[in-house]
Design an enzyme around this catalytic site. Structure first.
Site, PDB file in Angstrom:
ATOM      1  N   GLY A  59       9.188  11.659 -10.306  1.00 37.19           N
ATOM      2  CA  GLY A  59       8.096  10.955  -9.839  1.00 37.19           C
ATOM      3  C   GLY A  59       7.870   9.558 -10.342  1.00 37.19           C
ATOM      4  O   GLY A  59       7.574   8.640  -9.786  1.00 37.19           O
ATOM      5  N   GLU A  79       0.831  -1.174  -0.024  1.00 34.14           N
ATOM      6  CA  GLU A  79       0.047  -0.038  -0.029  1.00 34.14           C
ATOM      7  C   GLU A  79       0.729   1.254   0.098  1.00 34.14           C
ATOM      8  O   GLU A  79       1.635   1.326   0.928  1.00 34.14           O
ATOM      9  CB  GLU A  79      -0.900   0.209   1.187  1.00 34.14           C
TER      10      GLU A  79
HETATM   11  N1  COA Z   1      -2.146  15.089 -11.909  1.00 31.88           N
HETATM   12  C1  COA Z   1      -2.202  14.592 -13.086  1.00 31.88           C
HETATM   13  N2  COA Z   1      -0.967  14.301 -13.710  1.00 31.88           N
HETATM   14  C2  COA Z   1       0.130  14.357 -13.000  1.00 31.88           C
HETATM   15  C3  COA Z   1       0.168  14.832 -11.570  1.00 31.88           C
HETATM   16  C4  COA Z   1      -1.032  15.240 -10.956  1.00 31.88           C
HETATM   17  N3  COA Z   1      -1.276  15.692  -9.883  1.00 31.88           N
HETATM   18  N4  COA Z   1       1.313  14.798 -11.029  1.00 31.88           N
HETATM   19  C5  COA Z   1       2.233  14.673 -12.201  1.00 31.88           C
HETATM   20  N5  COA Z   1       1.465  14.265 -13.166  1.00 31.88           N
HETATM   21  C6  COA Z   1       2.004  13.820 -14.598  1.00 31.88           C
HETATM   22  C7  COA Z   1       2.968  14.547 -15.304  1.00 31.88           C
HETATM   23  O1  COA Z   1       2.480  15.668 -16.144  1.00 31.88           O
HETATM   24  C8  COA Z   1       3.771  13.484 -16.075  1.00 31.88           C
HETATM   25  O2  COA Z   1       3.371  13.147 -17.156  1.00 31.88           O
HETATM   26  P1  COA Z   1       3.819  12.828 -18.544  1.00 31.88           P
HETATM   27  O3  COA Z   1       4.855  11.609 -18.359  1.00 31.88           O
HETATM   28  O4  COA Z   1       3.015  12.763 -19.479  1.00 31.88           O
HETATM   29  O5  COA Z   1       5.015  13.919 -18.833  1.00 31.88           O
HETATM   30  C9  COA Z   1       3.606  12.336 -15.206  1.00 31.88           C
HETATM   31  O6  COA Z   1       2.428  12.505 -14.301  1.00 31.88           O
HETATM   32  C10 COA Z   1       4.914  11.955 -14.413  1.00 31.88           C
HETATM   33  O7  COA Z   1       5.286  13.178 -13.767  1.00 31.88           O
HETATM   34  P2  COA Z   1       6.736  13.188 -13.155  1.00 31.88           P
HETATM   35  O8  COA Z   1       7.455  14.402 -13.330  1.00 31.88           O
HETATM   36  O9  COA Z   1       7.578  12.021 -13.282  1.00 31.88           O
HETATM   37  O10 COA Z   1       6.207  13.600 -11.587  1.00 31.88           O
HETATM   38  P3  COA Z   1       6.950  14.526 -10.370  1.00 31.88           P
HETATM   39  O11 COA Z   1       8.310  14.225 -10.325  1.00 31.88           O
HETATM   40  O12 COA Z   1       6.261  15.713 -10.886  1.00 31.88           O
HETATM   41  O13 COA Z   1       6.080  13.924  -9.154  1.00 31.88           O
HETATM   42  C11 COA Z   1       4.281  14.089  -7.746  1.00 31.88           C
HETATM   43  C12 COA Z   1       4.622  13.590  -9.205  1.00 31.88           C
HETATM   44  C13 COA Z   1       2.750  13.781  -7.591  1.00 31.88           C
HETATM   45  C14 COA Z   1       4.915  13.198  -6.909  1.00 31.88           C
HETATM   46  C15 COA Z   1       4.625  15.423  -7.457  1.00 31.88           C
HETATM   47  O14 COA Z   1       3.832  16.287  -8.146  1.00 31.88           O
HETATM   48  C16 COA Z   1       4.336  15.803  -5.986  1.00 31.88           C
HETATM   49  O15 COA Z   1       5.157  15.362  -5.145  1.00 31.88           O
HETATM   50  N6  COA Z   1       3.142  16.458  -5.778  1.00 31.88           N
HETATM   51  C17 COA Z   1       2.658  16.769  -4.273  1.00 31.88           C
HETATM   52  C18 COA Z   1       2.509  15.759  -3.562  1.00 31.88           C
HETATM   53  C19 COA Z   1       1.353  14.886  -3.864  1.00 31.88           C
HETATM   54  O16 COA Z   1       0.432  15.268  -4.531  1.00 31.88           O
HETATM   55  N7  COA Z   1       1.634  13.451  -3.799  1.00 31.88           N
HETATM   56  C20 COA Z   1       0.400  12.548  -3.986  1.00 31.88           C
HETATM   57  C21 COA Z   1       0.872  11.451  -5.075  1.00 31.88           C
HETATM   58  S1  COA Z   1       0.219  11.872  -6.647  1.00 31.88           S
END
Ligand code: COA
Length: 314
Positions: free
Chosen positions: A180, A164
């Site tokens: 991410g 999980e």
């Molecule tokens: N909703 C929709 N799409 C999202 C997203 C979201 N909240 N966050 C990232 N994506 C998409 C990106 O646009 C990217 O798309 P692509 O592969 O077509 O370019 C893909 O997911 C991966 O993005 P990536 O750059 O690898 O992710 P990241 O390093 O920005 O990390 C999170 C993603 C969610 C971990 C980061 O935005 C974060 O820490 N957010 C705040 C904490 C949070 O919300 N955590 C919950 C888990 S989602």
């Protein structure tokens, strides 16, 4: 073994504006805006080797094949990240809190806890601390120059072969650069290799559904309910999502494998086709004055002879 509290992870805002407020927390209130995200993949290097002359005859250049050109941003981004890992600039490690936990790991967990607290502002800090420093939970940390810049805390239910995902975040200045995705790929690879898990489950906030879908999570739960029901708490306001792990696939290597397969296929096509050879354009018209017309010798058209020859050969 039912958990006392919801394990929701979530973010707020659209993918473009992602504000990062984790409204999967029990008391959801206003969603504070997150600092601006890093500017895309601007410093990506071209690792594709496109544009290399492969020695075609007749002064014709051989640009990147259509297959190479279509490899896409995802593969390019993964290649960029893999290179960083190979160069030792970043690494992903799985750590677990224990009484014998080494000081470096403790520091990493503390840093990760702070990232979660910042990126999931609606999640109670005590709750984050409790789970990050819980002996049943593990964390996959993303480390750059000995500094943690993101990670994921998860729990493995070995008996039921699923894990999980509890919290997941990347520091604001490193977001939208593919970390991410890479983190998730390392997590999946670890779960298969070291824990023999078959599935990951998570309660995703509605705004995080897009991210999880891109990581292969579905809203449909195929894992038998007996395996997870009662182990992860039902949560109102979040969507339970599942990702089945594929044991035939290397999550950390698959872009490399796909690239090799494409190159192989492309090489086979090149053996039977000359469509990849691009000849220089006709110089003839450049030498004409405006309004002047002059016959072009068909034989002088670059590539035409070769095309006739190959047609005769067939
Ligand atoms: N909703 C929709 N799409 C999202 C997203 C979201 N909240 N966050 C990232 N994506 C998409 C990106 O646009 C990217 O798309 P692509 O592969 O077509 O370019 C893909 O997911 C991966 O993005 P990536 O750059 O690898 O992710 P990241 O390093 O920005 O990390 C999170 C993603 C969610 C971990 C980061 O935005 C974060 O820490 N957010 C705040 C904490 C949070 O919300 N955590 C919950 C888990 S989602």
């Amino acid at each position: 073994r039912r958990r006392a509290m919801t394990m929701a992870v979530g973010s707020a805002g659209s993918p473009g504006s992602r504000s990062g407020a984790g409204n999967g927390a029990p008391e959801t209130s206003g969603k504070p805006a997150r600092p601006d995200t890093a500017g895309g993949h601007g410093d990506q290097k071209d690792l594709s080797g496109n544009g290399k002359d492969n020695g075609a005859a007749g002064g014709a250049s051989v640009p990147a094949s259509p297959a190479q050109q279509r490899q896409g941003a995802y593969v390019e981004r993964e290649a960029w990240l893999t290179k960083q890992e190979l160069d030792g600039d970043i690494r992903f490690e799985c750590v677990k809190y224990s009484d014998e936990c080494n000081p470096t790991h403790l520091e990493w967990l503390l840093a990760l806890k702070n990232i979660f607290a910042r990126q999931l502002p609606n999640m109670p800090k005590e709750y984050i601390v409790r789970l990050v420093f819980d002996k049943h939970h593990r964390s996959m940390v993303a480390v750059k120059k000995d500094k943690v810049f993101g990670g994921c805390t998860f729990r493995c239910f070995e008996g039921q072969e699923f894990g999980e995902i509890v919290f997941l975040a990347i520091a604001a200045q490193e977001q939208v650069r593919g970390y991410g995705t890479r983190l998730m790929n390392h997590l999946k690879e670890y779960a298969k290799r070291d824990e023999k898990l078959t599935h990951f489950l998570t309660y995703a906030d509605n705004n995080a559904i897009g991210y999880f879908q891109k990581q292969g999570f579905t809203r449909e739960i195929f894992l038998e309910r007996e395996k997870w029901g009662g182990f992860i708490k039902d949560y109102d306001g979040g969507t339970l999502m599942e990702c089945a792990l594929n044991y035939c696939l290397s999550y950390t290597q698959f872009t490399k494998i796909i690239k090799r397969q494409r190159e192989f296929l492309d090489a086979q096509v090149r053996k039977i086709s000359k469509s990849h050879v691009v000849y220089p354009g006709l110089e003839h018209f450049k030498r004409l004055k405006p309004g002047e017309y002059k016959r072009v010798e068909v034989e002088s058209i670059p590539g035409l002879q070769e095309a006739r020859q190959s047609k005769r050969d067939r």
